[in-house]
Design an enzyme around this catalytic site. Structure first.
Site, PDB file in Angstrom:
ATOM      1  N   SER A  83      -5.625 -43.868 -26.226  1.00  0.00           N
ATOM      2  CA  SER A  83      -5.581 -45.194 -26.868  1.00  0.00           C
ATOM      3  C   SER A  83      -5.081 -46.312 -25.962  1.00  0.00           C
ATOM      4  CB  SER A  83      -4.659 -45.154 -28.085  1.00  0.00           C
ATOM      5  OG  SER A  83      -5.343 -44.675 -29.196  1.00  0.00           O
ATOM      6  N   LYS A  86      -7.445 -48.942 -25.054  1.00  0.00           N
ATOM      7  CA  LYS A  86      -7.848 -49.972 -26.029  1.00  0.00           C
ATOM      8  C   LYS A  86      -7.349 -51.357 -25.607  1.00  0.00           C
ATOM      9  CE  LYS A  86      -7.774 -46.685 -29.866  1.00  0.00           C
ATOM     10  NZ  LYS A  86      -6.953 -46.014 -30.881  1.00  0.00           N
ATOM     11  N   TYR A 209     -16.837 -44.891 -26.136  1.00  0.00           N
ATOM     12  CA  TYR A 209     -15.404 -44.902 -26.450  1.00  0.00           C
ATOM     13  C   TYR A 209     -14.754 -43.553 -26.110  1.00  0.00           C
ATOM     14  CZ  TYR A 209     -11.291 -44.452 -29.475  1.00  0.00           C
ATOM     15  OH  TYR A 209     -10.025 -44.190 -29.956  1.00  0.00           O
ATOM     16  N   TYR A 261       0.995 -48.435 -33.129  1.00  0.00           N
ATOM     17  CA  TYR A 261       0.567 -47.916 -34.436  1.00  0.00           C
ATOM     18  C   TYR A 261       1.471 -48.439 -35.554  1.00  0.00           C
ATOM     19  CZ  TYR A 261      -1.459 -44.725 -30.996  1.00  0.00           C
ATOM     20  OH  TYR A 261      -2.088 -44.201 -29.914  1.00  0.00           O
ATOM     21  N   VAL A 279      -2.179 -40.811 -27.553  1.00  0.00           N
ATOM     22  CA  VAL A 279      -1.779 -39.497 -28.069  1.00  0.00           C
ATOM     23  C   VAL A 279      -1.584 -38.418 -27.009  1.00  0.00           C
ATOM     24  CG1 VAL A 279      -2.589 -39.647 -30.448  1.00  0.00           C
ATOM     25  CG2 VAL A 279      -4.184 -38.990 -28.650  1.00  0.00           C
TER      26      VAL A 279
HETATM   27  N1  GLN Z   1      -9.308 -40.751 -28.414  1.00  0.00           N
HETATM   28  C1  GLN Z   1      -8.300 -40.704 -29.436  1.00  0.00           C
HETATM   29  C2  GLN Z   1      -8.935 -40.873 -30.796  1.00  0.00           C
HETATM   30  O1  GLN Z   1      -9.881 -41.616 -30.913  1.00  0.00           O
HETATM   31  C3  GLN Z   1      -7.315 -41.782 -29.171  1.00  0.00           C
HETATM   32  C4  GLN Z   1      -6.250 -41.862 -30.232  1.00  0.00           C
HETATM   33  C5  GLN Z   1      -4.911 -42.278 -29.736  1.00  0.00           C
HETATM   34  O2  GLN Z   1      -4.547 -42.192 -28.566  1.00  0.00           O
HETATM   35  N2  GLN Z   1      -4.111 -42.640 -30.688  1.00  0.00           N
HETATM   36  O3  GLN Z   1      -8.492 -40.272 -31.746  1.00  0.00           O
END
Ligand code: GLN
Length: 339
Positions: A83, A86, A209, A261, A279
């Site tokens: 993430s 992003k 993605y 988050y 994550v």
């Molecule tokens: N690639 C992971 C997903 O789409 C990324 C989620 C994350 O790092 N929170 O679930």
């Protein structure tokens, strides 16, 4: 959103410096020592390849906007960016399309819900609300121009690599593992599409993605990437301008409100920096105008944020003056006290 036209007003920035080099080095080492024995949290396993991480990994890297570097622990261990990508994709698309377009298409408000929430999309008429959760991030990646998946993927990989200052490579293992298990992301993308809010095939957006999330980085890379946003969009190691000052500050604002988050508000309250976690256990925590810290340790809290990373970031923010909200009385008081 109220949008005030400031196009005729030159932007001034507030500035500040990190403490001396030797002090920064000592404080980073202290941060590592303080939390290296913390075993709270669990390693993510909903993407099977992530479960292979060694829970004891712990690295902290700090890069100043002047190019200074400090590192301690497992700063060379590669992990998938997940993430954290992003934030940097938002910066790249902000640069390309301008903030109004991104605000209209994606949004810049916190959902208050988990990163993979379907409810958040459903409750908001298909608008993803912000680019730091999966719906908004897939929507942001869907904006990448290109005739086909490979052309779009090249733009993503080269853009994120420019932030890191070196060519980033994708892990086939993580990519395949996530592709086998990302039904939820496909559902989210299709839902956004069903509301007429995605211009490309949602399956293709998820494909790009998923590759983006599988790019491998180190804590060192995260620090350089973050320091680029701290430095008005110029990579302090390579000297390359990656995005504009405006795209940088817009990205930092969204990171501050949405980067951690459901814990984003608590993070801002306690640590006071624009930040983004992923994550696989990475966190980038940024002091605009000063530098950035890349932290990595795979054990996560309930929301998906590295536990040791959060503790170490809190220590660094406090001890190095990263907290954007911290101030002390003007010097006049000190001198009047002295007399
Ligand atoms: N690639 C992971 C997903 O789409 C990324 C989620 C994350 O790092 N929170 O679930």
């Amino acid at each position: 959103m109220i949008q005030t036209d400031l196009s005729d007003v030159p932007q001034r920035v507030s500035t500040g410096d990190l403490p001396s080099l030797s002090r920064v080095g000592r404080l980073i080492t202290d941060a590592h020592e303080r939390y290296a024995s913390n075993d709270d949290g669990i390693v993510a396993d909903y993407i099977p390849a992530l479960a292979e991480a060694d829970p004891s990994w712990f690295g902290i890297s700090l890069v100043g906007v002047n190019g200074s570097r400090h590192a301690v622990g497992d700063v060379d261990v590669a992990f998938s960016i997940q993430s954290i990508s992003k934030a940097f994709m938002f910066a790249l698309m902000c640069e390309r399309y301008g903030r109004e377009e991104l605000v209209a298409r994606i949004g810049v408000n916190n959902t208050g819900l988990p990163f993979d929430s379907v409810m958040a999309v459903e409750l908001n008429d298909g608008r993803p609300l912000n680019p730091m959760v999966n719906a908004g991030a897939i929507g942001t990646t869907a904006l990448v121009p290109g005739e086909n998946i490979d052309e779009r993927w090249t733009i993503v990989r080269e853009g994120l690599s420019a932030f890191a200052g070196r060519p980033l490579e994708m892990s086939e293992e993580v990519y395949e593992s996530e592709t086998r298990t990302n039904d939820r992301n496909r559902a989210i993308a299709r839902l956004v599409y069903s509301y007429g809010r995605m211009a490309v095939d949602p399956a293709e957006a998820v494909e790009v993605y998923t590759r983006q999330c599988s790019l491998m980085v180190t804590a060192d890379d995260l620090a350089v990437m973050g320091a680029t946003l701290a430095d008005g969009g110029v990579n302090p190691i390579t000297g390359q301008r990656v995005v504009s000052n405006e795209a940088s500050s817009d990205t930092l604002a969204v990171m501050a409100s949405c980067g951690m988050y459901e814990r984003s508000g608590e993070w801002l309250f306690e640590i006071g920096t624009p930040a983004k976690s992923g994550v696989s256990g990475g966190i980038v925590s940024i002091a605009p105008g000063k530098g950035a810290t890349g932290l990595f340790s795979p054990r996560l809290d309930f929301a998906g944020n590295s536990v040791r990373g959060q503790h170490a970031a809190a220590y660094i923010s406090c001890a190095l003056g990263f907290n954007m909200f911290a101030s002390s009385p003007h010097a006049r008081e000190k001198s009047s006290l002295a007399h």
